[in-house]
Design an enzyme around this catalytic site. Structure first.
Site, PDB file in Angstrom:
ATOM      1  N   GLN A 168      -0.695   1.373  13.441  1.00 51.68           N
ATOM      2  CA  GLN A 168       0.275   2.051  12.576  1.00 51.68           C
ATOM      3  C   GLN A 168       0.166   3.555  12.816  1.00 51.68           C
ATOM      4  OE1 GLN A 168      -0.546   1.234   8.471  1.00 51.68           O
ATOM      5  NE2 GLN A 168       0.713   2.918   7.759  1.00 51.68           N
ATOM      6  N   GLU A 207       3.583  -5.811   0.926  1.00 53.71           N
ATOM      7  CA  GLU A 207       2.145  -6.097   0.895  1.00 53.71           C
ATOM      8  C   GLU A 207       1.606  -6.082  -0.529  1.00 53.71           C
ATOM      9  OE1 GLU A 207       0.783  -7.021   3.717  1.00 53.71           O
ATOM     10  OE2 GLU A 207       2.773  -6.690   4.522  1.00 53.71           O
TER      11      GLU A 207
HETATM   12  C1  LIG Z   1     -10.286   3.973   6.939  1.00 53.21           C
HETATM   13  C2  LIG Z   1      -8.914   4.545   7.078  1.00 53.21           C
HETATM   14  C3  LIG Z   1      -7.986   3.937   7.878  1.00 53.21           C
HETATM   15  C4  LIG Z   1      -6.711   4.473   8.031  1.00 53.21           C
HETATM   16  N1  LIG Z   1      -5.833   3.859   8.885  1.00 53.21           N
HETATM   17  C5  LIG Z   1      -4.625   4.419   9.103  1.00 53.21           C
HETATM   18  C6  LIG Z   1      -3.736   3.865  10.073  1.00 53.21           C
HETATM   19  O1  LIG Z   1      -4.027   2.866  10.751  1.00 53.21           O
HETATM   20  N2  LIG Z   1      -2.547   4.474  10.284  1.00 53.21           N
HETATM   21  C7  LIG Z   1      -2.158   5.574   9.576  1.00 53.21           C
HETATM   22  O2  LIG Z   1      -1.051   6.049   9.798  1.00 53.21           O
HETATM   23  N3  LIG Z   1      -2.984   6.139   8.652  1.00 53.21           N
HETATM   24  C8  LIG Z   1      -4.200   5.588   8.406  1.00 53.21           C
HETATM   25  N4  LIG Z   1      -5.064   6.170   7.485  1.00 53.21           N
HETATM   26  C9  LIG Z   1      -4.683   7.439   6.884  1.00 53.21           C
HETATM   27  C10 LIG Z   1      -4.475   7.465   5.389  1.00 53.21           C
HETATM   28  O3  LIG Z   1      -3.240   6.928   5.049  1.00 53.21           O
HETATM   29  C11 LIG Z   1      -4.621   8.950   4.953  1.00 53.21           C
HETATM   30  O4  LIG Z   1      -5.963   9.324   5.190  1.00 53.21           O
HETATM   31  C12 LIG Z   1      -4.294   9.166   3.502  1.00 53.21           C
HETATM   32  O5  LIG Z   1      -2.929   8.981   3.275  1.00 53.21           O
HETATM   33  C13 LIG Z   1      -4.707  10.590   3.032  1.00 53.21           C
HETATM   34  O6  LIG Z   1      -4.169  11.561   3.864  1.00 53.21           O
HETATM   35  P1  LIG Z   1      -5.054  12.706   4.538  1.00 53.21           P
HETATM   36  O7  LIG Z   1      -6.270  12.083   5.113  1.00 53.21           O
HETATM   37  O8  LIG Z   1      -4.181  13.491   5.431  1.00 53.21           O
HETATM   38  O9  LIG Z   1      -5.549  13.626   3.345  1.00 53.21           O
HETATM   39  P2  LIG Z   1      -4.729  14.798   2.639  1.00 53.21           P
HETATM   40  O10 LIG Z   1      -3.378  14.287   2.261  1.00 53.21           O
HETATM   41  O11 LIG Z   1      -4.817  16.016   3.477  1.00 53.21           O
HETATM   42  O12 LIG Z   1      -5.567  15.004   1.323  1.00 53.21           O
HETATM   43  C14 LIG Z   1      -6.761  15.788   1.283  1.00 53.21           C
HETATM   44  C15 LIG Z   1      -7.269  15.829  -0.147  1.00 53.21           C
HETATM   45  O13 LIG Z   1      -6.283  16.442  -1.002  1.00 53.21           O
HETATM   46  C16 LIG Z   1      -5.921  15.551  -2.058  1.00 53.21           C
HETATM   47  N5  LIG Z   1      -4.479  15.689  -2.333  1.00 53.21           N
HETATM   48  C17 LIG Z   1      -3.475  15.681  -1.417  1.00 53.21           C
HETATM   49  N6  LIG Z   1      -2.271  15.792  -2.038  1.00 53.21           N
HETATM   50  C18 LIG Z   1      -2.529  15.859  -3.357  1.00 53.21           C
HETATM   51  C19 LIG Z   1      -1.702  15.979  -4.522  1.00 53.21           C
HETATM   52  N7  LIG Z   1      -0.376  16.028  -4.425  1.00 53.21           N
HETATM   53  N8  LIG Z   1      -2.298  16.008  -5.742  1.00 53.21           N
HETATM   54  C20 LIG Z   1      -3.666  15.939  -5.847  1.00 53.21           C
HETATM   55  N9  LIG Z   1      -4.510  15.835  -4.782  1.00 53.21           N
HETATM   56  C21 LIG Z   1      -3.943  15.792  -3.562  1.00 53.21           C
HETATM   57  C22 LIG Z   1      -6.246  14.180  -1.549  1.00 53.21           C
HETATM   58  O14 LIG Z   1      -6.504  13.266  -2.594  1.00 53.21           O
HETATM   59  C23 LIG Z   1      -7.507  14.428  -0.716  1.00 53.21           C
HETATM   60  O15 LIG Z   1      -8.635  14.471  -1.550  1.00 53.21           O
HETATM   61  C24 LIG Z   1      -6.350   5.645   7.312  1.00 53.21           C
HETATM   62  C25 LIG Z   1      -7.290   6.256   6.491  1.00 53.21           C
HETATM   63  C26 LIG Z   1      -8.569   5.734   6.376  1.00 53.21           C
HETATM   64  C27 LIG Z   1      -9.554   6.422   5.481  1.00 53.21           C
END
Ligand SMILES: Cc1cc2nc3c(=O)[nH]c(=O)nc-3n(C[C@H](O)[C@H](O)[C@H](O)COP(=O)(O)OP(=O)(O)OC[C@H]3O[C@@H](n4cnc5c(N)ncnc54)[C@H](O)[C@@H]3O)c2cc1C
Length: 395
Positions: free
Chosen positions: A130, A249
């Site tokens: 994905q 899902e």
């Molecule tokens: C094990 C694992 C597998 C994954 N697999 C996939 C995959 O196969 N394909 C894929 O596309 N993605 C995948 N992901 C990605 C996942 O969807 C993202 O990590 C998730 O959506 C968070 O985005 P980010 O890591 O960019 O964090 P960010 O969005 O940058 O967030 C950073 C911090 O800020 C906080 N934050 C952000 N926005 C807000 C808000 N509006 N209000 C309050 N707090 C906020 C968050 O809670 C977090 O603590 C995976 C993630 C993990 C951990």
């Protein structure tokens, strides 16, 4: 109807439990959703996926012409299958992203796309990843910057970077979101594509995590050329398509409650084996209190999950049910794994060898647990959803 309480579903559960015991691949259990560590494990996971599809235990909601039961499919069955896989600590079949793609193709794809991909998903042959999240675009996915530029001959040229891509190192195809109209409002300029991962210009770099395994990857796309028929649905409809494929899902939350029930049972067992002040920890009142509280919380989660599923089957879904269950599951998971390490005392730092408690199981649970508080929407985002959708609070 109260969820999962019919005699027929109970019978189905016995049948699935037996199937899982007989067919689950011989891969050592690990916490969470993990990628194959080598080609041997990958082959076992593909075979497991094939067997589950063939038995009709997954893909039941697919249209009949593609091997499913269409509208006659009972969604409760998906819950039972997921729960039994979780109860056995068997790996999830290699189908997370494939499931999303299948949903997208069934709802929005062309007949040619369905014919080209669905059979390969059923047979376990095709692995999908994905390609949604990017550096800087996770919670705020609609801000993604990967560009797909339409050329005069109808093809698209894709350039950008993805991250967190589970299984990309093994994937044959990627389900990708890219910006096709940079001038449109951010949700409206995105399209969905199916990308052959062997195309020139795609560079997959596995990321080794603190668990010691590489479950996700960085993916770089540098002038990757795809044909016009790689697009799923219409141009600039990608946001709607991605959301509708995610909305299918629902059964995952129930597996997660079972995972925690299983972990609490293992924690109680652990407390009987490790010592605290010269006697088994389970004999200590403070330990018993804590185990009781954790066990009660997991039971509450389970009740909440079933109440939510019942509302869905009665056609009265509540918007805050899924984020509440996701938040509680992932936060409780961290609490349970942390307490397990606390009970292990100084042996909590030994991950292998004769002194390791239960072969390092709890360290793996502990190191992975935080991933669930991020993946699929972080705890903060879940709290926002509960506040806005559940309680009607302002943004
Ligand atoms: C094990 C694992 C597998 C994954 N697999 C996939 C995959 O196969 N394909 C894929 O596309 N993605 C995948 N992901 C990605 C996942 O969807 C993202 O990590 C998730 O959506 C968070 O985005 P980010 O890591 O960019 O964090 P960010 O969005 O940058 O967030 C950073 C911090 O800020 C906080 N934050 C952000 N926005 C807000 C808000 N509006 N209000 C309050 N707090 C906020 C968050 O809670 C977090 O603590 C995976 C993630 C993990 C951990």
């Amino acid at each position: 109807m109260k969820y999962g309480m019919t005699a027929e579903l109970d019978e189905f559960r016995v049948e699935v439990r037996d199937f899982v015991q007989r067919h689950a691949p011989a891969i050592p259990p690990k916490a969470g959703v993990r990628s194959a560590e080598d080609t041997e494990e990958l082959a076992l996971l593909k075979e497991w996926t094939r067997a589950l599809f063939e038995a009709g235990y997954i893909g039941g909601a697919w249209p009949r012409e593609y091997g499913g039961n269409g509208p006659d499919h009972q969604l409760e069955r998906d819950v039972v299958v997921g729960e039994e896989i979780a109860r056995h600590r068997a790996p999830a079949p290699v189908q997370g992203a494939a499931n999303l793609v299948a949903n997208a193709l069934i709802d929005h794809g062309t007949d040619q796309q369905r014919d080209a991909y669905l059979a390969g998903i059923r047979s376990g042959e095709y692995i999908f990843c994905q390609l949604f999240s990017e550096p800087g675009s996770g919670s705020d996915l609609a801000s993604l910057r990967t560009r797909a530029t339409k050329l005069d001959d109808g093809r698209f040229r894709i350039t950008g970077q993805k991250v967190w891509t589970t299984n990309a190192q093994w994937a044959d195809y990627g389900y990708l979101l890219a910006r096709t109209d940079p001038d449109a409002p951010k949700h409206k300029g995105i399209s969905a594509f199916l990308v052959d991962m062997s195309l020139p210009g795609i560079d997959v770099r596995p990321l080794r995590e603190m668990t010691g395994t590489a479950d996700f990857n960085e993916v770089f796309l540098d002038d990757v050329m795809v044909e016009a028929d790689a697009m799923i649905g219409d141009i600039n409809e990608g946001w709607r398509i991605a959301n509708s494929s995610l909305a299918h899902e629902r059964s995952g939350v129930a597996n997660n409650a079972v995972r925690l029930q299983r972990n609490v049972a293992a924690l109680i067992d652990l407390a009987g084996k490790v010592q605290r002040r010269g006697r088994p920890a389970i004999e200590d009142d403070a330990v018993r209190d804590r185990l009781g509280a954790l066990s009660a919380s997991v039971d509450a989660l389970s009740a909440m999950v079933y109440a939510g599923l019942t509302r869905v089957s009665n056609g009265e879904p509540r918007m805050s049910d899924a984020p509440m269950a996701k938040l509680m599951f992932s936060e409780l998971g961290v609490e349970i794994a942390s307490y397990a390490l606390e009970l292990c005392g100084e042996r909590g730092i030994v991950v292998s060898g004769d002194d390791a408690v239960e072969g390092g199981r709890w360290q793996d649970e502990f190191l992975y647990a935080r991933a669930y508080t991020i993946a699929g929407g972080s705890s903060e985002i879940m709290r926002n959803l509960i506040a806005e959708r559940g309680l009607g609070l302002p943004r």
